[in-house]
Design a protein around this motif. Structure first.
Motif: not given
Length: 226
Positions: A85-91, A186-192
């Motif tokens: 899900s993190v990869d989907v969000v970052l995309h 935050t999610i870009r840095q933590s990947k979580s």
């Protein structure tokens, strides 16, 4: 609501669901499963834009009938069984820059409301936190859970494993999968989504996470009674 930045809500819906085939467009109480989350996201005052991230043309076609905003189709490498899900969000954030907050709203949580979405954001702002996640009371306390090794019960956690009365145990909570909220940076840095989030508590009756045929049947029956 002063959010100190724009909020992007992402509804992930890949085509290759395993536990319940084509679950995102299965009918639930007269509407496709995904429609319930689309409607909640569009009604939430804390959300500036709600989009659908999917790799599947049929899901996209059904979702558009319920007003889905689909600015891009998800690439195949982000729609595999091991895609996160993190990869989907970052995309999505790379495709749609300019959002300070991002919220993941899984369509398998159809009983989550617009009020829950807004209250989760309020909880995050109230505590000046970078992240918030929705939780509900755990069905089973981990003190009463075990591994089985050579036909012996091994406590999952040692603390409280000898407690025999439920009222003597500390309340425990589990992620219910309905809302994941984070600052984009935050999610870009933590990947979580779980980098010290604050909890937004939801009642059990709105915390169903549909993963199989029985879940779908139970939630449909519950909705018919309400």
């Amino acid at each position: 609501m002063d959010k100190a930045g724009k909020v992007l809500a992402i509804i992930p819906a890949r085509g290759g669901s395993k536990g319940l085939s084509r679950k995102n467009i299965r009918l639930l109480h007269g509407k496709p499963l995904i429609a319930w989350t689309l409607e909640a996201a569009k009604s939430a005052s804390s959300v500036d834009r709600a989009i659908l991230s999917t790799d599947d043309e049929e899901i996209a076609k059904v979702a558009r009938k319920y007003g889905a905003d689909i600015p891009f189709m998800r690439p195949d490498h982000l729609a595999k069984d091991d895609s996160t899900s993190v990869d989907v969000v970052l995309h999505a954030l790379d495709q749609l820059p300019g959002y300070e907050w991002v919220m993941l709203l899984q369509p398998t949580s159809p009983l989550r409301t617009a009020g829950d979405i807004d209250a989760c954001m309020e909880k995050c702002l109230e505590h000046a936190a970078d992240q918030a996640v929705s939780v509900c009371a755990a069905k089973q306390h981990p003190a009463w859970m075990f591994h089985i090794e050579q036909e012996c019960l091994i406590p999952v956690v040692q603390e409280g494993s000898k407690v025999t009365r439920r009222q003597d145990l500390k309340p425990t909570y589990a992620l219910n999968g309905a809302i994941y909220l984070t600052k984009a940076e935050t999610i870009r840095q933590s990947k979580s989504f779980l980098y010290q989030p604050v909890p937004y508590r939801m009642p059990k009756e709105r915390s169903f996470d549909i993963d199989n045929e029985l879940d779908l049947y139970m939630v449909d029956a519950l909705m018919k009674r309400s």
